[in-house]
Design a protein around this motif. Structure first.
Motif, mmCIF file in Angstrom:
data_model
loop_
_atom_site.group_PDB
_atom_site.id
_atom_site.type_symbol
_atom_site.label_atom_id
_atom_site.label_comp_id
_atom_site.label_asym_id
_atom_site.label_seq_id
_atom_site.Cartn_x
_atom_site.Cartn_y
_atom_site.Cartn_z
ATOM 1 N N SER A 174 -17.240 97.093 108.285
ATOM 2 C CA SER A 174 -17.602 97.733 108.544
ATOM 3 C C SER A 174 -17.085 98.515 107.711
ATOM 4 O O SER A 174 -15.998 98.665 106.925
ATOM 5 C CB SER A 174 -18.146 98.284 109.270
ATOM 6 N N VAL A 175 -17.496 99.756 107.401
ATOM 7 C CA VAL A 175 -16.590 101.292 106.515
ATOM 8 C C VAL A 175 -15.618 101.507 107.419
ATOM 9 O O VAL A 175 -14.261 102.059 107.257
ATOM 10 C CB VAL A 175 -17.777 102.358 105.778
ATOM 11 N N ASP A 176 -15.281 101.546 108.312
ATOM 12 C CA ASP A 176 -14.362 101.717 109.489
ATOM 13 C C ASP A 176 -13.195 100.965 109.864
ATOM 14 O O ASP A 176 -12.145 101.355 110.490
ATOM 15 C CB ASP A 176 -15.877 102.219 111.474
ATOM 16 N N GLY A 177 -13.706 99.663 109.548
ATOM 17 C CA GLY A 177 -12.490 98.492 109.472
ATOM 18 C C GLY A 177 -12.873 96.880 109.639
ATOM 19 O O GLY A 177 -13.794 96.914 109.524
ATOM 20 N N THR A 178 -12.505 96.347 110.758
ATOM 21 C CA THR A 178 -12.450 94.914 110.141
ATOM 22 C C THR A 178 -12.403 93.990 111.841
ATOM 23 O O THR A 178 -11.231 95.445 112.331
ATOM 24 C CB THR A 178 -12.156 93.948 109.254
ATOM 25 N N VAL A 179 -12.400 93.866 112.573
ATOM 26 C CA VAL A 179 -12.434 93.185 113.248
ATOM 27 C C VAL A 179 -12.501 90.807 113.550
ATOM 28 O O VAL A 179 -13.933 91.043 113.354
ATOM 29 C CB VAL A 179 -13.550 93.188 114.047
ATOM 30 N N ALA A 180 -12.039 90.408 113.995
ATOM 31 C CA ALA A 180 -12.127 89.200 114.201
ATOM 32 C C ALA A 180 -12.021 88.812 115.261
ATOM 33 O O ALA A 180 -11.200 89.472 116.385
ATOM 34 C CB ALA A 180 -11.169 88.274 113.485
ATOM 35 N N ILE A 181 -12.921 88.338 116.571
ATOM 36 C CA ILE A 181 -13.380 87.883 117.013
ATOM 37 C C ILE A 181 -12.663 85.970 117.682
ATOM 38 O O ILE A 181 -13.785 85.346 117.027
ATOM 39 C CB ILE A 181 -14.014 88.106 118.110
ATOM 40 N N GLN A 182 -11.809 85.280 118.165
ATOM 41 C CA GLN A 182 -12.035 83.827 118.155
ATOM 42 C C GLN A 182 -11.605 83.178 119.378
ATOM 43 O O GLN A 182 -11.560 83.865 120.053
ATOM 44 C CB GLN A 182 -11.122 82.995 117.035
ATOM 45 N N SER A 183 -11.417 81.718 119.596
ATOM 46 C CA SER A 183 -11.140 81.589 120.205
ATOM 47 C C SER A 183 -12.020 81.400 121.695
ATOM 48 O O SER A 183 -11.838 82.763 122.418
ATOM 49 C CB SER A 183 -8.632 82.028 120.844
ATOM 50 N N PHE A 184 -12.831 80.731 122.317
ATOM 51 C CA PHE A 184 -14.053 81.077 122.851
ATOM 52 C C PHE A 184 -14.596 82.406 122.521
ATOM 53 O O PHE A 184 -15.130 83.365 123.436
ATOM 54 C CB PHE A 184 -13.743 81.286 124.225
ATOM 55 N N ALA A 185 -15.146 82.398 121.279
ATOM 56 C CA ALA A 185 -15.500 83.184 120.730
ATOM 57 C C ALA A 185 -16.491 83.722 121.667
ATOM 58 O O ALA A 185 -17.669 83.708 121.410
ATOM 59 C CB ALA A 185 -15.456 83.357 119.538
ATOM 60 N N ASP A 186 -16.353 85.364 121.379
ATOM 61 C CA ASP A 186 -17.999 85.645 121.949
ATOM 62 C C ASP A 186 -18.375 86.945 120.521
ATOM 63 O O ASP A 186 -17.751 88.195 120.695
ATOM 64 C CB ASP A 186 -18.058 86.535 123.611
ATOM 65 N N SER A 187 -19.219 86.509 120.000
ATOM 66 C CA SER A 187 -19.825 87.629 119.264
ATOM 67 C C SER A 187 -20.185 88.847 119.102
ATOM 68 O O SER A 187 -19.936 90.192 118.809
ATOM 69 C CB SER A 187 -20.645 87.008 117.976
ATOM 70 N N ASP A 188 -20.698 89.362 120.450
ATOM 71 C CA ASP A 188 -20.692 90.441 121.119
ATOM 72 C C ASP A 188 -19.853 91.748 120.705
ATOM 73 O O ASP A 188 -20.121 92.384 121.213
ATOM 74 C CB ASP A 188 -21.228 90.186 122.215
ATOM 75 N N LEU A 189 -18.548 91.325 121.201
ATOM 76 C CA LEU A 189 -17.567 91.877 120.814
ATOM 77 C C LEU A 189 -17.318 92.550 119.777
ATOM 78 O O LEU A 189 -16.490 93.197 119.604
ATOM 79 C CB LEU A 189 -16.220 90.980 121.676
ATOM 80 N N GLY A 190 -16.988 91.694 118.995
ATOM 81 C CA GLY A 190 -17.231 91.673 117.789
ATOM 82 C C GLY A 190 -18.414 93.385 116.901
ATOM 83 O O GLY A 190 -17.913 93.938 116.167
#
Length: 231
Positions: A41-57
């Motif tokens: 987003s305009v506020d930053g980036t996040v990567a979620i991986q290894s048994f990824a839960d997209s809700d966390l992103g």
């Protein structure tokens, strides 16, 4: 399941105003990594991986929008997650970086943290994957190429170093997102790309990027749309 890179770059636009662009790119030996791993987003980036839960992103990006610093936002998510030791979470915000690799992530897993970027990988061949991706980005950080192109170069370096170690899985994917704090009439089409199922993820993403960039330039020229590119 993957490896990815998150970056922050400060720049001055054509009007002389200070801006920030953020980028994230990921690749994995699964289909559709772009649906579960990279968020921006305009506020930053996040990567979620290894048994990824997209809700966390999605929650991480929402926390950044609420004004939380990246380390506070992602630590809050992990503290509330009973499965945090299976997760790998990293990202960048306006004033910080954060990376976490849980103790139950599968070998090889780990991360590299730089002043303005993070790289993380799990189920990759060895540490060289994240180290080479980080080195490729650092070597291009002050170059003239658009950030999207440089993100592809970074994950290409990790891929060439061995990448995801599950050689028996031929169907792969790759994705990238680039955002900016600058308000634009039309955001460059080549800054939000996914290749969801292919045997050549880096080549396919690069070809998609190059075609999308040509298409964007053709449209802006035809319709005389003003553009101060986020690069």
């Amino acid at each position: 399941m993957t490896f990815s890179i998150c970056v922050r770059e400060r720049y001055t636009d054509d009007s002389g105003s200070g801006q920030i662009r953020y980028g994230v790119a990921a690749t994995a030996r699964i289909p559709g990594v772009g649906t579960v791993c990279p968020f921006a987003s305009v506020d930053g980036t996040v990567a979620i991986q290894s048994f990824a839960d997209s809700d966390l992103g999605r929650k991480g990006i929402a926390y950044l929008a609420d004004g939380l610093a990246i380390d506070d936002a992602l630590r809050s998510l992990l503290n509330a997650d009973d499965d945090r030791e299976t997760r790998q979470v990293h990202g960048v915000g306006a004033d910080g970086v954060f990376a976490f690799t849980g103790d139950e992530c599968r070998d090889w897993s780990g991360h590299v943290v730089g002043e303005n970027f993070t790289v993380a990988g799990n189920l990759v061949t060895d540490a060289g994957v994240v180290e080479d991706a980080a080195a490729a980005y650092e070597s291009s950080a002050h170059g003239d190429a658009p950030l999207a192109a440089r993100l592809i170069d970074a994950i290409a370096a990790g891929h060439d170093a061995g990448g995801d170690r599950r050689q028996n899985l031929s169907i792969q994917s790759a994705a990238l997102l680039v955002t900016t704090t600058k308000t634009e009439a039309v955001a460059p089409y080549y800054n939000d790309l996914r290749v969801d199922a292919t045997e050549t993820p880096i080549t396919s993403l690069r070809e998609t990027y190059e075609a999308a960039k040509r298409g964007y330039e053709a449209v802006t020229a035809k319709y005389a749309i003003g553009s101060d590119s986020t690069e």
